[in-house]
Structure formats: C-alpha cells, structure tokens
Design a protein around this motif. Structure first.
Motif, mmCIF file in Angstrom:
data_model
loop_
_atom_site.group_PDB
_atom_site.id
_atom_site.type_symbol
_atom_site.label_atom_id
_atom_site.label_comp_id
_atom_site.label_asym_id
_atom_site.label_seq_id
_atom_site.Cartn_x
_atom_site.Cartn_y
_atom_site.Cartn_z
ATOM 1 N N VAL A 21 0.831 -1.199 0.000
ATOM 2 C CA VAL A 21 0.000 0.000 0.000
ATOM 3 C C VAL A 21 0.867 1.251 0.000
ATOM 4 C CG1 VAL A 21 -1.766 1.286 1.268
ATOM 5 C CG2 VAL A 21 -1.952 -1.179 1.035
ATOM 6 N N TRP A 22 2.005 1.242 0.699
ATOM 7 C CA TRP A 22 2.921 2.391 0.682
ATOM 8 C C TRP A 22 3.317 2.715 -0.751
ATOM 9 C CZ3 TRP A 22 7.086 0.513 4.691
ATOM 10 C CH2 TRP A 22 6.535 0.537 5.984
ATOM 11 N N VAL A 23 3.701 1.681 -1.486
ATOM 12 C CA VAL A 23 4.149 1.884 -2.860
ATOM 13 C C VAL A 23 3.001 2.358 -3.746
ATOM 14 C CG1 VAL A 23 5.124 0.743 -4.893
ATOM 15 C CG2 VAL A 23 6.024 0.231 -2.624
ATOM 16 N N ALA A 24 1.827 1.765 -3.594
ATOM 17 C CA ALA A 24 0.684 2.161 -4.413
ATOM 18 C C ALA A 24 0.276 3.603 -4.127
ATOM 19 C CB ALA A 24 -0.495 1.226 -4.174
ATOM 20 N N VAL A 25 0.224 3.983 -2.858
ATOM 21 C CA VAL A 25 -0.196 5.336 -2.496
ATOM 22 C C VAL A 25 0.831 6.361 -2.956
ATOM 23 C CG1 VAL A 25 -0.578 6.887 -0.528
ATOM 24 C CG2 VAL A 25 -1.674 4.663 -0.588
ATOM 25 N N GLY A 26 2.094 6.081 -2.743
ATOM 26 C CA GLY A 26 3.130 7.040 -3.121
ATOM 27 C C GLY A 26 3.352 7.114 -4.617
ATOM 28 N N ARG A 28 4.464 4.187 -8.036
ATOM 29 C CA ARG A 28 5.474 3.231 -8.476
ATOM 30 C C ARG A 28 6.423 3.882 -9.465
ATOM 31 N NH1 ARG A 28 0.427 1.259 -8.897
ATOM 32 N NH2 ARG A 28 0.428 1.600 -11.123
ATOM 33 N N GLY A 29 7.594 3.310 -9.601
ATOM 34 C CA GLY A 29 8.534 3.753 -10.617
ATOM 35 C C GLY A 29 9.416 4.915 -10.204
ATOM 36 N N THR A 30 9.307 5.377 -8.986
ATOM 37 C CA THR A 30 10.179 6.440 -8.501
ATOM 38 C C THR A 30 10.698 6.045 -7.128
ATOM 39 O OG1 THR A 30 8.404 7.635 -7.369
ATOM 40 C CG2 THR A 30 8.802 8.213 -9.680
ATOM 41 N N LEU A 31 11.764 6.694 -6.708
ATOM 42 C CA LEU A 31 12.286 6.439 -5.380
ATOM 43 C C LEU A 31 11.485 7.207 -4.338
ATOM 44 C CD1 LEU A 31 14.401 5.162 -3.560
ATOM 45 C CD2 LEU A 31 15.880 7.119 -4.008
ATOM 46 N N GLY A 32 11.092 8.421 -4.670
ATOM 47 C CA GLY A 32 10.377 9.265 -3.727
ATOM 48 C C GLY A 32 8.947 8.827 -3.484
ATOM 49 N N ALA A 38 4.956 5.787 2.362
ATOM 50 C CA ALA A 38 5.230 5.258 3.700
ATOM 51 C C ALA A 38 4.979 6.316 4.767
ATOM 52 C CB ALA A 38 6.669 4.754 3.788
ATOM 53 N N ILE A 39 5.396 7.537 4.498
ATOM 54 C CA ILE A 39 5.176 8.619 5.464
ATOM 55 C C ILE A 39 3.680 8.901 5.609
ATOM 56 C CG2 ILE A 39 5.515 11.095 5.869
ATOM 57 C CD1 ILE A 39 8.314 10.712 4.554
ATOM 58 N N GLY A 40 2.989 9.028 4.478
ATOM 59 C CA GLY A 40 1.559 9.332 4.521
ATOM 60 C C GLY A 40 0.736 8.243 5.177
ATOM 61 N N VAL A 41 1.000 7.002 4.821
ATOM 62 C CA VAL A 41 0.242 5.881 5.387
ATOM 63 C C VAL A 41 0.576 5.719 6.874
ATOM 64 C CG1 VAL A 41 -0.103 3.372 5.288
ATOM 65 C CG2 VAL A 41 -0.057 4.710 3.179
ATOM 66 N N SER A 42 1.829 5.939 7.259
ATOM 67 C CA SER A 42 2.201 5.833 8.673
ATOM 68 C C SER A 42 1.539 6.925 9.508
ATOM 69 C CB SER A 42 3.719 5.895 8.831
ATOM 70 O OG SER A 42 4.317 4.797 8.195
ATOM 71 N N VAL A 68 -5.731 2.428 -6.498
ATOM 72 C CA VAL A 68 -5.553 1.635 -7.717
ATOM 73 C C VAL A 68 -6.597 1.998 -8.772
ATOM 74 C CG1 VAL A 68 -5.653 -0.702 -8.656
ATOM 75 C CG2 VAL A 68 -4.349 -0.250 -6.592
ATOM 76 N N LEU A 69 -7.828 2.225 -8.354
ATOM 77 C CA LEU A 69 -8.881 2.525 -9.328
ATOM 78 C C LEU A 69 -8.827 3.949 -9.861
ATOM 79 C CD1 LEU A 69 -11.989 0.753 -7.765
ATOM 80 C CD2 LEU A 69 -10.597 0.011 -9.691
ATOM 81 N N PHE A 70 -8.569 4.920 -8.985
ATOM 82 C CA PHE A 70 -8.701 6.310 -9.391
ATOM 83 C C PHE A 70 -7.381 7.067 -9.540
ATOM 84 C CE2 PHE A 70 -12.672 5.238 -7.164
ATOM 85 C CZ PHE A 70 -13.529 5.386 -8.239
ATOM 86 N N PHE A 71 -6.323 6.609 -8.904
ATOM 87 C CA PHE A 71 -5.022 7.274 -8.984
ATOM 88 C C PHE A 71 -3.927 6.242 -9.199
ATOM 89 C CE2 PHE A 71 -7.776 9.622 -6.040
ATOM 90 C CZ PHE A 71 -7.887 10.812 -6.739
ATOM 91 N N PRO A 72 -3.897 5.597 -10.363
ATOM 92 C CA PRO A 72 -2.979 4.475 -10.574
ATOM 93 C C PRO A 72 -1.506 4.850 -10.498
ATOM 94 C CG PRO A 72 -4.056 5.083 -12.625
ATOM 95 C CD PRO A 72 -4.724 5.855 -11.537
ATOM 96 N N GLN A 73 -1.176 6.121 -10.655
ATOM 97 C CA GLN A 73 0.228 6.534 -10.548
ATOM 98 C C GLN A 73 0.580 7.007 -9.142
ATOM 99 O OE1 GLN A 73 2.407 5.980 -12.970
ATOM 100 N NE2 GLN A 73 0.676 5.047 -14.029
ATOM 101 N N GLY A 74 -0.363 6.948 -8.222
ATOM 102 C CA GLY A 74 -0.122 7.336 -6.842
ATOM 103 C C GLY A 74 0.011 8.841 -6.674
ATOM 104 N N ALA A 75 0.485 9.243 -5.501
ATOM 105 C CA ALA A 75 0.612 10.670 -5.181
ATOM 106 C C ALA A 75 1.602 11.369 -6.101
ATOM 107 C CB ALA A 75 1.033 10.838 -3.725
#
Length: 134
Positions: A21-26, A28-32, A38-42, A68-75
């Motif tokens: 979930v950290w990766v999905a929310v933030g 994928r494909g970037t380091l940041g 992780a910061i937001g979910v924590s 996943v449904l509405f923001f597939p590229q995350g934050a």
C-alpha cells in the motif's frame, strides 16, 4: 536489545500488505513515491488507530482500492499531472490493461490492476478476521 529493527519473524502478512500500500499510495517507478507513501500511510495509521481502534485494516483496504482505481500513478503521479495542468483522475479504460474497470454493455470486466486491488483488499480483510478474537 535493539528496537526499531525489522526481522524476518516480524514480516507477517499484514506488514507485507502495508508495504504494498505504501508503494501504491506514493507511486510506483520512482524512489520518492514509496517514501512519500510510507510517510503518509504511517501518519494515517497513527491518527486512525488512536481515533478508531480496530478499523485500520478496513481503512487500508479502502485506501488501496481507491488508489488503484482512481489514482494508478499514486501521489507522485497526481502531483506530476497537477504540475503539467492535466486532470488527476484517469478516463474510463477500454480494456487495455490500465487501472480501473471497463464497463461494456451489462458486463463488468476487471483489468489486471483492479483484480490486484480486489485480491489485496480480500487479503487485508482475511488478516483482520484472523486477528480478531472469537
């Protein structure tokens, strides 16, 4: 004794799913992206477990499905789209494997991202049921 260290014994299903979930929310494909996730979910974990004890895994499942449904590229993708002046929500998909659902006629076709979201949410709910005392 050391504190704050993650050992293989500490890596249960719940912890693994939280990292997904950290990766999905933030994003994928970037380091940041995963770091931001992780910061937001924590932060959400700290707030929600103090305000609504016992509901964390439900929130995590809803958050994952929503991202996943509405923001597939995350934050990171949302911020990049805002920077470029593009809309942040994706258009309905046409079955090409992008995130979201495809409604064609009366049938609902799940794309790979949607199926992954559903499977992860089901896993989160299963973990929640196992952890609750009978």
């Amino acid at each position: 004794p050391q504190t704050g260290i993650i050992t293989p014994g500490r890596m249960d299903v719940k912890s693994s799913l939280e990292m997904i979930v950290w990766v999905a929310v933030g994003g994928r494909g970037t380091l940041g992206g995963p770091i931001l996730g992780a910061i937001g979910v924590s932060l959400a974990y700290s707030f929600l477990t103090s305000q609504f004890p016992g509901s964390w895994l439900y929130f995590l499942g809803v958050l994952f499905i929503t991202v996943v449904l509405f923001f597939p590229q995350g934050a990171v993708g949302v911020f990049a789209n805002l920077k470029r002046g593009k809309p942040t929500t994706p258009k309905p998909v046409n079955g090409d494997g992008q995130a979201g659902t495809n409604l064609s006629g009366d049938a609902l076709h799940l794309t790979p991202s949607t199926a992954t979201a559903a499977a992860t949410a089901a896993s989160l709910l299963a973990v929640k049921r196992v952890e609750e005392p009978a």
